[in-house]
Design an enzyme around this catalytic site. Structure first.
Site, PDB file in Angstrom:
ATOM      1  CB  CYS A 111      -0.918  -0.006   1.220  1.00  0.00           C
ATOM      2  SG  CYS A 111      -2.095   1.375   1.275  1.00  0.00           S
ATOM      3  CB  CYS A 112       3.788   2.246   2.057  1.00  0.00           C
ATOM      4  SG  CYS A 112       3.096   2.511   3.694  1.00  0.00           S
ATOM      5  CB  CYS A 192      -2.124   6.741   6.128  1.00  0.00           C
ATOM      6  SG  CYS A 192      -1.300   7.208   4.595  1.00  0.00           S
ATOM      7  CB  CYS A 195      -1.256   2.820   8.910  1.00  0.00           C
ATOM      8  SG  CYS A 195      -1.923   1.811   7.573  1.00  0.00           S
ATOM      9  CB  CYS A 218       5.989   5.040   4.371  1.00  0.00           C
ATOM     10  SG  CYS A 218       7.079   6.334   3.730  1.00  0.00           S
TER      11      CYS A 218
END
Length: 238
Positions: A111-112, A192, A195, A218
Site C-alpha cells: 500500500c505504501c 495515514c 495506520c 513507509c
C-alpha cells in the site's frame, strides 16, 4: 560532485546547511518533501525563510487525516509557500491493486509502495537533490541518519538529523509556529489515518505508526518493494 558537497557541508545543520544548497549549489534543482506531520513546521519554516518559492512536495495518499489536510493549508498560508506540489497515487495503480481501498490491511508495505513510494519517485525525477525531515532521536532505522548522502543518483539532505527533541520544541516556540492539531490528542507521529494510532513517547515518538507490526518506515527512505504478485506490476505505472 555529490562527494565534494558532502565533504564540504557535512558539519552543518539546519538553516546553515540549507542555505547554500537552496540558493547556490542546487538552485532550481532541489525540492523539500514534507508530510505536514507533527514536526514538519520546523523544516518548512527554515526553508521558507531562505526561499518561499522552493518546491515543497507532499504526498496525499487518499488516506490522510482531515486534520493533516487542514494543517497543510494553514502552514502553506502562514509561511507563504508559493510552490506546493500535492502528489497523489496514480488512479490506474489504485484501481488495479487497491480497488476496495483495503490494501493497507492485507499488505501495508505494498500500500505504501503504491500510494507513496512510486508517486514520490516520479515527482523527484526532475531534481538533483531533495530535503527530508528525518531525525536521529526518532530511533529505529533513523538512529544513524546522515545529514547528507548520495542515493538514487541524487543528493538527499536531512538538515535536522542531529537535532534533539528539545531543539525542535524550542524552535517551534521561538517562532510561534502552530502545532499539528492531532498532537493534543496524543498522536506524536502522524501518517495515514488507518495506520496511525494515538501513542508514543519521548523515547519512541513513532510508536503509533503501524502499531503491532514490525513495519517501521513507509518505504520512501529505503529501496522500493518487490513487484506485485500480479500480471501487472506497480512499476508499470511509473
Amino acid at each position: 560532485m555529490y562527494e565534494a558537497v558532502i565533504e564540504e557541508l557535512n558539519h552543518l545543520d539546519g538553516p546553515e546547511l540549507l542555505a547554500p544548497l537552496i540558493t547556490d549549489l542546487f538552485c532550481g534543482n532541489i525540492a523539500l518533501v514534507s508530510s505536514f506531520g507533527a514536526e514538519s513546521a520546523v523544516l518548512l519554516h527554515m526553508a521558507a525563510s531562505i526561499d518561499r518559492s522552493l518546491p515543497v512536495i507532499t504526498l496525499d495518499t487518499g488516506k490522510l487525516f482531515a486534520e493533516t489536510i487542514a494543517y497543510r493549508a494553514q502552514l502553506t498560508r502562514l509561511l507563504g509557500l508559493t510552490d506546493l506540489r500535492v502528489v497523489r497515487p496514480q488512479a490506474d495503480a489504485l484501481r488495479v491493486f487497491d480497488g476496495a481501498g483495503s490494501l493497507h490491511r492485507r499488505d501495508p508495505d505494498r500500500c505504501c509502495h503504491i500510494r507513496k513510494v512510486l508517486p514520490l519517485e516520479n515527482t523527484l525525477a526532475g531534481f538533483k537533490a531533495w530535503i527530508s525531515g528525518r531525525k536521529r532521536y526518532h530511533g529505529g532505522l533513523r538512529a544513524d541518519v546522515p545529514t547528507l548522502e548520495q542515493t538514487d543518483g541524487r543528493l538527499k539532505i536531512d538538515p535536522l538529523a542531529r537535532f534533539t527533541r528539545q531543539q525542535i520544541e524550542a524552535y517551534l516556540d521561538r517562532y510561534h509556529l502552530p502545532r499539528h492539531p492531532l498532537l493534543e490528542k496524543g498522536y506524536l507521529s502522524i501518517g495515514c489515518a488507518p495506520c496511525t494510532v494515538a501513542c508514543g513517547s519521548a523515547d519512541d515518538p513513532r510508536a503509533g505508526r503501524w502499531s503491532g507490526l514490525s513495519k517501521m518506515e513507509c518505504g520512501i527512505h529505503r529501496s522500493p518493494a518487490p513487484p506485485c504478485n500480479s500480471a501487472r506490476s506497480a512499476s508499470d505505472f511509473r
